[in-house]
Design a protein around this motif. Structure first.
Motif, PDB file in Angstrom:
ATOM      1  N   MET A  41       0.814  -1.213   0.000  1.00  0.00           N
ATOM      2  CA  MET A  41       0.000   0.000   0.000  1.00  0.00           C
ATOM      3  C   MET A  41       0.851   1.267   0.000  1.00  0.00           C
ATOM      4  SD  MET A  41      -2.911  -1.084   2.775  1.00  0.00           S
ATOM      5  CE  MET A  41      -3.724   0.501   2.760  1.00  0.00           C
ATOM      6  N   THR A  42       1.918   1.264   0.785  1.00  0.00           N
ATOM      7  CA  THR A  42       2.718   2.484   0.945  1.00  0.00           C
ATOM      8  C   THR A  42       3.755   2.660  -0.144  1.00  0.00           C
ATOM      9  OG1 THR A  42       4.288   1.347   2.398  1.00  0.00           O
ATOM     10  CG2 THR A  42       2.437   2.483   3.450  1.00  0.00           C
ATOM     11  N   GLY A  43       4.221   1.557  -0.712  1.00  0.00           N
ATOM     12  CA  GLY A  43       5.255   1.638  -1.741  1.00  0.00           C
ATOM     13  C   GLY A  43       6.497   2.341  -1.214  1.00  0.00           C
ATOM     14  N   ASP A  45       6.707   5.567  -0.734  1.00  0.00           N
ATOM     15  CA  ASP A  45       6.289   6.868  -0.219  1.00  0.00           C
ATOM     16  C   ASP A  45       6.561   6.954   1.289  1.00  0.00           C
ATOM     17  OD1 ASP A  45       5.130   9.278   0.419  1.00  0.00           O
ATOM     18  OD2 ASP A  45       3.099   8.699  -0.188  1.00  0.00           O
ATOM     19  N   GLU A  46       7.707   7.532   1.651  1.00  0.00           N
ATOM     20  CA  GLU A  46       8.090   7.660   3.057  1.00  0.00           C
ATOM     21  C   GLU A  46       7.147   8.574   3.837  1.00  0.00           C
ATOM     22  OE1 GLU A  46      10.575   6.160   4.862  1.00  0.00           O
ATOM     23  OE2 GLU A  46      10.969   4.891   3.140  1.00  0.00           O
ATOM     24  N   SER A  47       6.378   9.411   3.143  1.00  0.00           N
ATOM     25  CA  SER A  47       5.463  10.331   3.827  1.00  0.00           C
ATOM     26  C   SER A  47       4.046   9.760   3.928  1.00  0.00           C
ATOM     27  CB  SER A  47       5.436  11.676   3.101  1.00  0.00           C
ATOM     28  OG  SER A  47       4.914  11.521   1.798  1.00  0.00           O
ATOM     29  N   HIS A  48       3.848   8.521   3.491  1.00  0.00           N
ATOM     30  CA  HIS A  48       2.523   7.896   3.559  1.00  0.00           C
ATOM     31  C   HIS A  48       2.080   7.837   5.025  1.00  0.00           C
ATOM     32  CE1 HIS A  48      -0.683   4.953   3.182  1.00  0.00           C
ATOM     33  NE2 HIS A  48      -0.638   5.128   1.863  1.00  0.00           N
ATOM     34  N   PRO A  49       0.815   8.111   5.304  1.00  0.00           N
ATOM     35  CA  PRO A  49       0.333   8.109   6.685  1.00  0.00           C
ATOM     36  C   PRO A  49       0.520   6.771   7.418  1.00  0.00           C
ATOM     37  CG  PRO A  49      -1.338   9.016   5.203  1.00  0.00           C
ATOM     38  CD  PRO A  49      -0.214   8.518   4.348  1.00  0.00           C
ATOM     39  N   LEU A  50       0.598   5.664   6.682  1.00  0.00           N
ATOM     40  CA  LEU A  50       0.755   4.352   7.317  1.00  0.00           C
ATOM     41  C   LEU A  50       2.218   3.971   7.584  1.00  0.00           C
ATOM     42  CD1 LEU A  50      -1.970   2.317   5.407  1.00  0.00           C
ATOM     43  CD2 LEU A  50      -2.035   3.099   7.790  1.00  0.00           C
ATOM     44  N   MET A  51       3.151   4.839   7.203  1.00  0.00           N
ATOM     45  CA  MET A  51       4.566   4.493   7.405  1.00  0.00           C
ATOM     46  C   MET A  51       4.924   4.348   8.881  1.00  0.00           C
ATOM     47  SD  MET A  51       6.035   3.653   4.699  1.00  0.00           S
ATOM     48  CE  MET A  51       7.745   3.584   5.192  1.00  0.00           C
ATOM     49  N   SER A  52       4.256   5.077   9.755  1.00  0.00           N
ATOM     50  CA  SER A  52       4.551   4.909  11.187  1.00  0.00           C
ATOM     51  C   SER A  52       4.136   3.511  11.648  1.00  0.00           C
ATOM     52  CB  SER A  52       3.870   5.987  12.026  1.00  0.00           C
ATOM     53  OG  SER A  52       2.470   5.942  11.870  1.00  0.00           O
ATOM     54  N   LEU A  53       3.049   2.987  11.109  1.00  0.00           N
ATOM     55  CA  LEU A  53       2.630   1.624  11.429  1.00  0.00           C
ATOM     56  C   LEU A  53       3.613   0.616  10.838  1.00  0.00           C
ATOM     57  CD1 LEU A  53       0.593  -0.251  12.749  1.00  0.00           C
ATOM     58  CD2 LEU A  53      -0.818  -0.075  10.677  1.00  0.00           C
ATOM     59  N   VAL A  54       4.095   0.880   9.633  1.00  0.00           N
ATOM     60  CA  VAL A  54       5.125   0.029   9.021  1.00  0.00           C
ATOM     61  C   VAL A  54       6.351  -0.015   9.921  1.00  0.00           C
ATOM     62  CG1 VAL A  54       6.768  -0.099   7.099  1.00  0.00           C
ATOM     63  CG2 VAL A  54       4.347   0.326   6.637  1.00  0.00           C
TER      64      VAL A  54
END
Length: 133
Positions: A41-43, A45-54
């Motif tokens: 989903m995030t690919g 994109d380090e600024s994706h909102p789900l990156m903190s969950l990643v």
């Protein structure tokens, strides 16, 4: 109660399986699967909102791996054999170590690498000397 906590409480039953450290291999497998899906989903994109969950899940998986699936320590000879296979080298392709027979004795455990050989190998393969120690 804050709005943020109220919203979290409303959705907790759906989110909570992702926000628990693994306690067994099944939990670990479920988190690894979730991480794979999140990364799709995030690919990049380090600024994706789900990156903190990643990041959170990735840290828990890494912690579990270090504790329950440790990497075996490789000896300098093991590393040398691996690098030779990866680079398609023969024993005679390592003149900085010695003759083919010297390399053969090192690979068979009859002889140990000395500091001069380790330095040459580190330079040859572009790794630190600690790789062979």
């Amino acid at each position: 109660m804050s709005v943020l906590i109220e919203r979290a409480a409303e959705h907790w039953e759906f989110v909570s399986p992702l926000l628990r450290k693994p306690k067994n291999e099944d939990d670990y497998d479920a988190l690894a699967q979730a991480l794979d899906e999140l990364l799709e989903m995030t690919g990049d994109d380090e600024s994706h909102p789900l990156m903190s969950l990643v990041d959170i899940i990735g840290d828990w998986i890494e912690e579990w791996d270090h504790k329950h699936h440790p990497m075996p320590k490789a000896s300098g000879v093991d590393v040398l054999g691996y690098l030779m296979r990866e680079h398609g080298l023969t024993q005679s392709d390592l003149p900085g170590v010695g003759t083919q027979s010297v390399v053969s004795e090192i690979l068979s455990g009859k002889r140990q690498l000395n500091l001069r050989q380790i330095r040459w190998l580190a330079e040859r393969f572009g790794v630190s000397v600690e790789t062979f120690i």
